[in-house]
Structures are given as C-alpha cells and as structure tokens.
Design an enzyme around this catalytic site. Structure first.
Site, mmCIF file in Angstrom:
data_model
loop_
_atom_site.group_PDB
_atom_site.id
_atom_site.type_symbol
_atom_site.label_atom_id
_atom_site.label_comp_id
_atom_site.label_asym_id
_atom_site.label_seq_id
_atom_site.Cartn_x
_atom_site.Cartn_y
_atom_site.Cartn_z
ATOM 1 N N PHE A 22 0.950 -1.705 -0.253
ATOM 2 C CA PHE A 22 0.003 0.331 0.207
ATOM 3 C C PHE A 22 0.599 0.562 -0.446
ATOM 4 O O PHE A 22 2.411 1.551 0.915
ATOM 5 C CB PHE A 22 -0.544 -0.271 1.628
ATOM 6 N N ALA A 57 0.239 -1.816 6.228
ATOM 7 C CA ALA A 57 0.888 -1.784 7.231
ATOM 8 C C ALA A 57 0.210 -2.410 8.492
ATOM 9 O O ALA A 57 0.745 -2.803 9.272
ATOM 10 C CB ALA A 57 1.094 -0.456 7.905
ATOM 11 N N VAL A 58 -1.187 -3.107 8.417
ATOM 12 C CA VAL A 58 -1.914 -3.488 9.053
ATOM 13 C C VAL A 58 -0.739 -5.320 9.028
ATOM 14 O O VAL A 58 -1.118 -5.914 10.473
ATOM 15 C CB VAL A 58 -3.252 -3.707 9.311
ATOM 16 N N GLU A 59 -1.014 -5.433 8.134
ATOM 17 C CA GLU A 59 -0.187 -6.727 7.825
ATOM 18 C C GLU A 59 0.228 -7.599 8.258
ATOM 19 O O GLU A 59 1.307 -7.842 8.178
ATOM 20 C CB GLU A 59 -0.631 -7.438 6.710
ATOM 21 N N ALA A 81 3.826 2.964 4.461
ATOM 22 C CA ALA A 81 3.697 4.821 4.655
ATOM 23 C C ALA A 81 2.224 4.422 4.560
ATOM 24 O O ALA A 81 1.443 4.064 4.312
ATOM 25 C CB ALA A 81 3.944 4.730 3.156
ATOM 26 N N VAL A 82 1.776 5.128 6.426
ATOM 27 C CA VAL A 82 0.894 5.358 6.496
ATOM 28 C C VAL A 82 0.411 6.344 6.691
ATOM 29 O O VAL A 82 1.260 7.567 7.143
ATOM 30 C CB VAL A 82 -0.045 4.657 8.134
ATOM 31 N N ILE A 83 -0.491 7.433 5.713
ATOM 32 C CA ILE A 83 -0.615 8.759 5.628
ATOM 33 C C ILE A 83 -2.157 8.502 6.208
ATOM 34 O O ILE A 83 -3.266 8.759 5.586
ATOM 35 C CB ILE A 83 0.113 8.626 3.740
ATOM 36 N N HIS A 89 -8.712 6.180 11.304
ATOM 37 C CA HIS A 89 -8.329 4.396 10.378
ATOM 38 C C HIS A 89 -6.888 4.806 10.618
ATOM 39 O O HIS A 89 -6.341 3.860 11.466
ATOM 40 C CB HIS A 89 -8.594 4.559 9.172
ATOM 41 N N ARG A 128 10.484 12.100 3.104
ATOM 42 C CA ARG A 128 10.773 11.109 3.652
ATOM 43 C C ARG A 128 11.382 9.575 3.196
ATOM 44 O O ARG A 128 12.271 8.518 3.977
ATOM 45 C CB ARG A 128 10.367 10.555 5.410
#
Length: 158
Positions: A22, A57-59, A81-83, A89, A128
């Site tokens: 993702f 990212a959860v996995e 990357a969690v945006i 969420h 980043r």
C-alpha cells in the site's frame, strides 16, 4: 568500564525486509534505500536478503512474526507508509503496526527495525522516502545492522 556497542558491517547477516504494498509509490523508494544500505554499508550479500511483500501496514506484524519464528534471520526491517486521511483509521493502523512489530522483537528476541512512515501528508511521505528528508528505509537498515551486531556482542559478553 565495559561498553558494548555495534558497528554497521554485517557480511554474514541474514535480513528479512517485510514491505507493505500500500502506498507503493513511497514504499518502493524505502525498499530501494534499505537494500542499498544493507549492501553498501553492511556488506550484506544478495542471497542473505529476503523481501516479503504484504498488502498493507496492518499485515506487517504477522508477516514479521512468521519470519522471526522461522529462526532463519538475524533481523527484520519493516517498511510501509501510513498517511493520515480524514478519518481516525490512521491512528489505528499506525498504532497497531508499531505495537505488533515491537511485540515480535520482544517475543522472538530479534531486532525489528521500524521503517514505517507515519505522516500527515503525501508530501511528507515523499520527502522521507529519498528526497530532502533522506531515506527512512536506509536509516531503518542502518539501525538494524547496528542492533544485529549489538546483540551478537552481548551474547559473547554475557
């Protein structure tokens, strides 16, 4: 005084990189940075690097746990990357990912380097992942290499 610290070169280290697909436009650059750092600074051979791709990212924690349980690796790098979006969420995903990866490290006594970006904007994530704020994938790899050596040094001293 006895000081235990690690260095970066880890020619014989076996490293797994668990990568979220993702937000791949950012994460692919993190992966490039991590692999480049492992090879150039750690002198880690291609055959000692395994990349595991997961949906998001959860996995990451579950895949990292399976890798750690195999006993075949000296360390794990988690990349993603969690945006932040318009809902809460983001907080759940980022928090559970971080917590799960820390749990893997402690449960299996293996370094797990956190290279998961948690940013407010896409621009911050891009910065980043190899532009003006450096490459956090490469930084995660450096941290992992040092921790692999620190744990080996502790094992020899204790």
């Amino acid at each position: 005084m006895n000081v235990v610290q690690g260095n970066i070169e880890s020619k014989n280290a076996k490293v797994a990189i668990v990568v979220s697909r993702f937000n791949s436009f950012v994460v692919d650059s993190l992966l490039d940075g991590a692999v480049d750092t492992l090879k150039r600074f750690g002198q880690v051979a291609d055959e000692n690097i395994t990349v595991v791709k997961v949906p998001g990212a959860v996995e990451l924690p579950l895949a990292a746990r399976r890798v750690a349980a195999s006993g075949k690796f000296d360390g794990i790098i988690a990349l993603g990357a969690v945006i932040r979006g318009g809902t809460p969420h983001f907080d759940f995903v980022a928090g559970e990912c971080n917590k799960g990866l820390a749990q893997v490290a402690l449960e299996f006594d293996i370094p797990v380097s956190f290279g998961v970006l948690t940013t407010d904007t896409i621009e911050q994530a891009i910065e980043r992942s190899g532009t003006k704020a450096g490459n956090k994938g490469g930084e995660a790899a450096l941290g992992l290499l040092e921790m692999v050596n620190v744990l080996q040094a502790l094992e020899e001293q204790l």
